[in-house]
Design a protein around this motif. Structure first.
Motif, PDB file in Angstrom:
ATOM      1  N   ILE A   9      -7.992 -14.647 -27.148  1.00 27.62           N
ATOM      2  CA  ILE A   9      -7.121 -14.197 -28.245  1.00 27.62           C
ATOM      3  C   ILE A   9      -7.238 -15.123 -29.447  1.00 27.62           C
ATOM      4  O   ILE A   9      -7.041 -14.694 -30.583  1.00 27.62           O
ATOM      5  N   SER A  10      -7.580 -16.393 -29.207  1.00 27.27           N
ATOM      6  CA  SER A  10      -7.826 -17.311 -30.328  1.00 27.27           C
ATOM      7  C   SER A  10      -9.014 -16.820 -31.145  1.00 27.27           C
ATOM      8  O   SER A  10      -8.951 -16.720 -32.385  1.00 27.27           O
ATOM      9  N   GLU A  11     -10.105 -16.506 -30.450  1.00 23.98           N
ATOM     10  CA  GLU A  11     -11.313 -16.050 -31.138  1.00 23.98           C
ATOM     11  C   GLU A  11     -11.100 -14.657 -31.732  1.00 23.98           C
ATOM     12  O   GLU A  11     -11.624 -14.339 -32.805  1.00 23.98           O
ATOM     13  N   ASN A  12     -10.327 -13.839 -31.033  1.00 28.29           N
ATOM     14  CA  ASN A  12     -10.080 -12.483 -31.487  1.00 28.29           C
ATOM     15  C   ASN A  12      -9.347 -12.475 -32.829  1.00 28.29           C
ATOM     16  O   ASN A  12      -9.752 -11.787 -33.773  1.00 28.29           O
ATOM     17  N   ILE A  13      -8.266 -13.246 -32.919  1.00 33.87           N
ATOM     18  CA  ILE A  13      -7.494 -13.246 -34.166  1.00 33.87           C
ATOM     19  C   ILE A  13      -8.256 -13.965 -35.281  1.00 33.87           C
ATOM     20  O   ILE A  13      -8.215 -13.540 -36.446  1.00 33.87           O
ATOM     21  N   ALA A  14      -8.991 -15.022 -34.932  1.00 31.76           N
ATOM     22  CA  ALA A  14      -9.768 -15.746 -35.945  1.00 31.76           C
ATOM     23  C   ALA A  14     -10.874 -14.856 -36.512  1.00 31.76           C
ATOM     24  O   ALA A  14     -11.082 -14.808 -37.738  1.00 31.76           O
ATOM     25  N   ASN A  15     -11.572 -14.154 -35.644  1.00 35.11           N
ATOM     26  CA  ASN A  15     -12.651 -13.259 -36.093  1.00 35.11           C
ATOM     27  C   ASN A  15     -12.098 -12.123 -36.952  1.00 35.11           C
ATOM     28  O   ASN A  15     -12.718 -11.708 -37.933  1.00 35.11           O
ATOM     29  N   TYR A  16     -10.935 -11.615 -36.555  1.00 33.78           N
ATOM     30  CA  TYR A  16     -10.291 -10.527 -37.301  1.00 33.78           C
ATOM     31  C   TYR A  16      -9.946 -10.979 -38.724  1.00 33.78           C
ATOM     32  O   TYR A  16     -10.237 -10.283 -39.708  1.00 33.78           O
ATOM     33  N   ILE A  17      -9.346 -12.161 -38.834  1.00 32.15           N
ATOM     34  CA  ILE A  17      -8.962 -12.698 -40.144  1.00 32.15           C
ATOM     35  C   ILE A  17     -10.206 -13.033 -40.966  1.00 32.15           C
ATOM     36  O   ILE A  17     -10.284 -12.714 -42.162  1.00 32.15           O
ATOM     37  N   ASN A  18     -11.203 -13.668 -40.320  1.00 26.46           N
ATOM     38  CA  ASN A  18     -12.429 -14.049 -41.029  1.00 26.46           C
ATOM     39  C   ASN A  18     -13.138 -12.836 -41.616  1.00 26.46           C
ATOM     40  O   ASN A  18     -13.576 -12.849 -42.773  1.00 26.46           O
ATOM     41  N   GLN A  19     -13.252 -11.781 -40.808  1.00 31.01           N
ATOM     42  CA  GLN A  19     -13.935 -10.580 -41.274  1.00 31.01           C
ATOM     43  C   GLN A  19     -13.218  -9.969 -42.477  1.00 31.01           C
ATOM     44  O   GLN A  19     -13.843  -9.623 -43.489  1.00 31.01           O
ATOM     45  N   GLY A  20     -11.896  -9.851 -42.375  1.00 32.34           N
ATOM     46  CA  GLY A  20     -11.119  -9.268 -43.472  1.00 32.34           C
ATOM     47  C   GLY A  20     -11.195 -10.096 -44.741  1.00 32.34           C
ATOM     48  O   GLY A  20     -11.364  -9.557 -45.844  1.00 32.34           O
ATOM     49  N   GLU A  21     -11.086 -11.411 -44.585  1.00 30.40           N
ATOM     50  CA  GLU A  21     -11.090 -12.304 -45.742  1.00 30.40           C
ATOM     51  C   GLU A  21     -12.464 -12.341 -46.403  1.00 30.40           C
ATOM     52  O   GLU A  21     -12.581 -12.326 -47.643  1.00 30.40           O
ATOM     53  N   ARG A  22     -13.517 -12.376 -45.603  1.00 36.17           N
ATOM     54  CA  ARG A  22     -14.873 -12.439 -46.166  1.00 36.17           C
ATOM     55  C   ARG A  22     -15.229 -11.154 -46.891  1.00 36.17           C
ATOM     56  O   ARG A  22     -15.895 -11.173 -47.935  1.00 36.17           O
ATOM     57  N   GLU A  23     -14.792 -10.009 -46.337  1.00 34.69           N
ATOM     58  CA  GLU A  23     -15.056  -8.736 -46.997  1.00 34.69           C
ATOM     59  C   GLU A  23     -14.258  -8.604 -48.286  1.00 34.69           C
ATOM     60  O   GLU A  23     -14.734  -8.052 -49.284  1.00 34.69           O
ATOM     61  N   ALA A  24     -13.027  -9.122 -48.276  1.00 35.81           N
ATOM     62  CA  ALA A  24     -12.149  -8.985 -49.445  1.00 35.81           C
ATOM     63  C   ALA A  24     -12.550  -9.929 -50.579  1.00 35.81           C
ATOM     64  O   ALA A  24     -12.475  -9.565 -51.764  1.00 35.81           O
ATOM     65  N   THR A  25     -12.962 -11.152 -50.251  1.00 34.08           N
ATOM     66  CA  THR A  25     -13.230 -12.162 -51.281  1.00 34.08           C
ATOM     67  C   THR A  25     -14.715 -12.409 -51.524  1.00 34.08           C
ATOM     68  O   THR A  25     -15.088 -12.976 -52.559  1.00 34.08           O
ATOM     69  N   GLY A  26     -15.540 -12.014 -50.557  1.00 38.12           N
ATOM     70  CA  GLY A  26     -16.971 -12.295 -50.673  1.00 38.12           C
ATOM     71  C   GLY A  26     -17.331 -13.708 -50.271  1.00 38.12           C
ATOM     72  O   GLY A  26     -18.498 -14.117 -50.342  1.00 38.12           O
ATOM     73  N   ASP A  27     -16.346 -14.486 -49.849  1.00 37.28           N
ATOM     74  CA  ASP A  27     -16.575 -15.868 -49.425  1.00 37.28           C
ATOM     75  C   ASP A  27     -17.010 -15.867 -47.954  1.00 37.28           C
ATOM     76  O   ASP A  27     -16.184 -15.809 -47.039  1.00 37.28           O
ATOM     77  N   THR A  28     -18.318 -15.946 -47.716  1.00 40.50           N
ATOM     78  CA  THR A  28     -18.856 -15.873 -46.349  1.00 40.50           C
ATOM     79  C   THR A  28     -18.626 -17.149 -45.553  1.00 40.50           C
ATOM     80  O   THR A  28     -18.886 -17.188 -44.348  1.00 40.50           O
ATOM     81  N   THR A  29     -18.136 -18.195 -46.231  1.00 41.73           N
ATOM     82  CA  THR A  29     -17.908 -19.467 -45.520  1.00 41.73           C
ATOM     83  C   THR A  29     -16.464 -19.599 -45.037  1.00 41.73           C
ATOM     84  O   THR A  29     -16.125 -20.574 -44.362  1.00 41.73           O
ATOM     85  N   PHE A  30     -15.607 -18.614 -45.391  1.00 42.86           N
ATOM     86  CA  PHE A  30     -14.198 -18.728 -44.999  1.00 42.86           C
ATOM     87  C   PHE A  30     -14.073 -18.798 -43.483  1.00 42.86           C
ATOM     88  O   PHE A  30     -14.707 -18.027 -42.745  1.00 42.86           O
ATOM     89  N   ASP A  31     -13.238 -19.729 -42.998  1.00 46.45           N
ATOM     90  CA  ASP A  31     -13.013 -19.875 -41.556  1.00 46.45           C
ATOM     91  C   ASP A  31     -11.532 -20.161 -41.315  1.00 46.45           C
ATOM     92  O   ASP A  31     -11.016 -21.198 -41.761  1.00 46.45           O
ATOM     93  N   TYR A  32     -10.879 -19.237 -40.633  1.00 44.34           N
ATOM     94  CA  TYR A  32      -9.441 -19.373 -40.369  1.00 44.34           C
ATOM     95  C   TYR A  32      -9.133 -20.677 -39.639  1.00 44.34           C
ATOM     96  O   TYR A  32      -8.065 -21.270 -39.836  1.00 44.34           O
ATOM     97  N   ALA A  33     -10.060 -21.127 -38.798  1.00 44.56           N
ATOM     98  CA  ALA A  33      -9.832 -22.345 -38.013  1.00 44.56           C
ATOM     99  C   ALA A  33      -9.656 -23.573 -38.910  1.00 44.56           C
ATOM    100  O   ALA A  33      -9.059 -24.571 -38.494  1.00 44.56           O
TER     101      ALA A  33
END
Length: 532
Positions: free
Chosen positions: A43-67
């Motif tokens: 669930i740690s990886e699940n929520i992190a991947n979910y947030i990362n995907q949404g944030e990277r698609e929205a901002t274009g920042d491919t380096t964003f990492d929720y961790a």
């Protein structure tokens, strides 16, 4: 072959963790720690991947990492994440960050009393706090029931982990490190990683612990057969239900074969064992089933059924515990229960098998199919069980009885059967299938291959007589046989003994006797000559 390689790698990784803990944690308890920490990682990886995907698609920042985000920033999105995912985890409390902190001399946390503590020295307290935070994040929301008590079986303060806090933390860190090293990409793996880990842990420990894993986990191959029988010719269904769901392997097999989006209203189950109930809910999350797409209840299905008000189920798959005791006629109310009353009799108190079957039939949709693993004794015993069989046959509810090979299940060598129930049959007959040879031997157990499963499903679908394998019997004939439903009563066993040509054998014997007589005459002549 990929699945076999993945399975071997998974087993090696789990065995390595077990080897590190040998002698310190009882196998049965160890299972809880491994599966619980696997869930925490997931669930740690699940929520992190979910947030990362949404944030990277929205901002274009491919380096964003929720961790790497500050907890205070993440808190701003807590409510949205709980609505979307059903839970929330702070960046600092993600699995990957906890492992780093547990190895650092300087990492600290603030406990519930506001005290600052070193994570490395108080890892058990830190994990307990994180697990509570995850569960509490769902409180007061739609997902509360799905998360409540999920981590109850991971007792990080147990003496079984070690006599001192330092020893417990040492063991916990080993488990965290071990789980971190396992390839657990659940979606891309050909195997059901969680289910396979569960089965492997059962085989490692259950016999030594004096517990049977058979009631908690159905082998994946049997799950696949049960599911394919129940969903035959169906592209989508309303819901899937298992009245004795264990760790959820049967429900999840339906999701995999049909596609979870083709189960419109989700997955439903009930489980009496609290630990297994928790494992089932964990398993749903591990397979990316949304909290709003499953409803698992913890209670006795036979006397306290949940989901009363739900519409009937189009698919029911189940491997209920064999011949367990239940209230039966000790409970005067049960004979009037609409699930059991149509048969006019209750299943025996010492054998609840038909209680599960009657319960499943009651909740089956008019166009639905139920496939249920059965103990063979219920197919031929007399008394109340015979009366229930009579009700099922006279009302044309039994579609097929399938004899399985022996040694398929962990914890029992018994050759079980599958009973397939339908309410909308097109004929007044029952198909009996002898599938006892449809298996391959793997060490001390038998396993169903894909070919075995396909063969059984084809025979079931074709509904035709096959010598020594399948026989379509009218319900009238079954009634004449005292409602005996044993496959061997109707499907004649193939005679594998050597066929002997009696005429040829008789001629050969005659020739031998004739030759013997000739030799006797020759010997008599020789003796006469010697005497002379």
């Amino acid at each position: 072959m990929a699945s076999n390689h993945q399975r071997e790698e998974l087993h090696k990784a789990i065995w390595s963790i077990a080897d590190d803990l040998r002698g310190s944690v009882d196998g049965w308890d160890f299972k809880q720690y491994v599966l619980g920490i696997m869930f925490y990682r997931y669930i740690s990886e699940n929520i992190a991947n979910y947030i990362n995907q949404g944030e990277r698609e929205a901002t274009g920042d491919t380096t964003f990492d929720y961790a790497n985000l500050e907890d205070s920033e993440a808190e701003l999105e807590r409510d949205n994440l709980v609505t979307e995912k059903g839970f929330f985890i702070r960046p600092s409390e993600l699995f990957c960050n906890v492992i780093k902190s547990a190895k650092s001399d300087s990492a600290t946390f603030t406990d519930s009393e506001g005290k600052t503590k070193n994570i490395k020295d108080n890892l058990n307290e830190y994990l307990e706090m994180i697990f509570n935070n995850i569960e509490n994040s769902a409180k007061g929301t739609q997902s509360e029931d799905d998360f409540s008590g999920l981590f109850d079986d991971i007792d990080v303060n147990s003496n079984k982990l070690g006599a001192t806090v330092a020893k417990r933390n040492e063991k916990l860190l080993k488990i965290l490190d071990g789980i971190a090293g396992i390839n657990l990409d659940y979606k891309d793996n050909d195997i059901d990683a969680f289910g396979d880990a569960y089965e492997f842990l059962m085989s490692m420990y259950a016999s030594n612990a004096g517990k049977s894993g058979g009631e908690f986990y159905t082998p994946q191959e049997v799950s696949e057969l049960l599911t394919k029988l129940a969903i035959l010719d169906k592209k989508e269904v309303n819901k899937v239900y298992d009245p004795a769901c264990g760790s959820g392997s049967l429900l999840l097999k339906s999701a995999k074969i049909l596609g979870k989006d083709n189960v419109r209203n989700g997955f439903y189950g009930q489980e009496i064992n609290l630990t297994t109930y928790n494992l089932c809910r964990i398993n749903m999350f591990l397979h990316d089933i949304g909290y709003d797409k499953f409803n698992i209840a913890c209670e006795d299905t036979l006397t306290m059924p949940k989901h009363w008000d739900d519409e009937p189920f189009e698919v029911i798959v189940s491997n209920p515990p064999y011949s367990i005791k239940w209230a039966g006629d000790d409970n005067a109310i049960l004979i009037n229960d609409p699930r059991y009353s149509p048969a006019g009799v209750l299943a025996p108190k010492s054998k609840a098998d038909f209680a599960f079957i009657m319960h499943s039939l009651s909740w089956l949709a008019p166009n639905g199919t139920a496939s249920i693993v059965c103990f063979p004794g219920i197919l031929y015993r007399g008394g109340a069980e015979q009366k229930i069989r009579r009700y099922l046959i006279d009302n044309n509810f039994i579609d097929s009885i399938i004899q399985l090979p022996d040694n398929l299940f962990f914890g029992t060598s018994i050759a079980t059967c599958i009973m397939v129930l339908k309410k909308g049959k097109k004929d007044n007959s029952t198909l009996f299938i002898n599938a006892s040879k449809e298996c391959v031997k793997v060490t001390n157990n038998n396993r169903l291959t894909d070919k075995n499963i396909d063969n059984i499903v084809k025979i079931f679908k074709d509904r035709k007589d096959i010598n020594h394998i399948a026989k379509l019997i009218t319900n009238k004939e079954i009634a004449q046989n005292n409602y005996n439903l044993s496959v061997s009563t109707y499907v004649e066993q193939e005679d594998t003994r050597e066929k002997i040509d009696i005429v040829k054998l008789n001629n050969e014997i005659a020739q031998i006797v004739a030759r013997e007589n000739e030799l006797r005459k020759e010997i008599d002549k020789i003796i006469l000559e010697i005497e002379a």
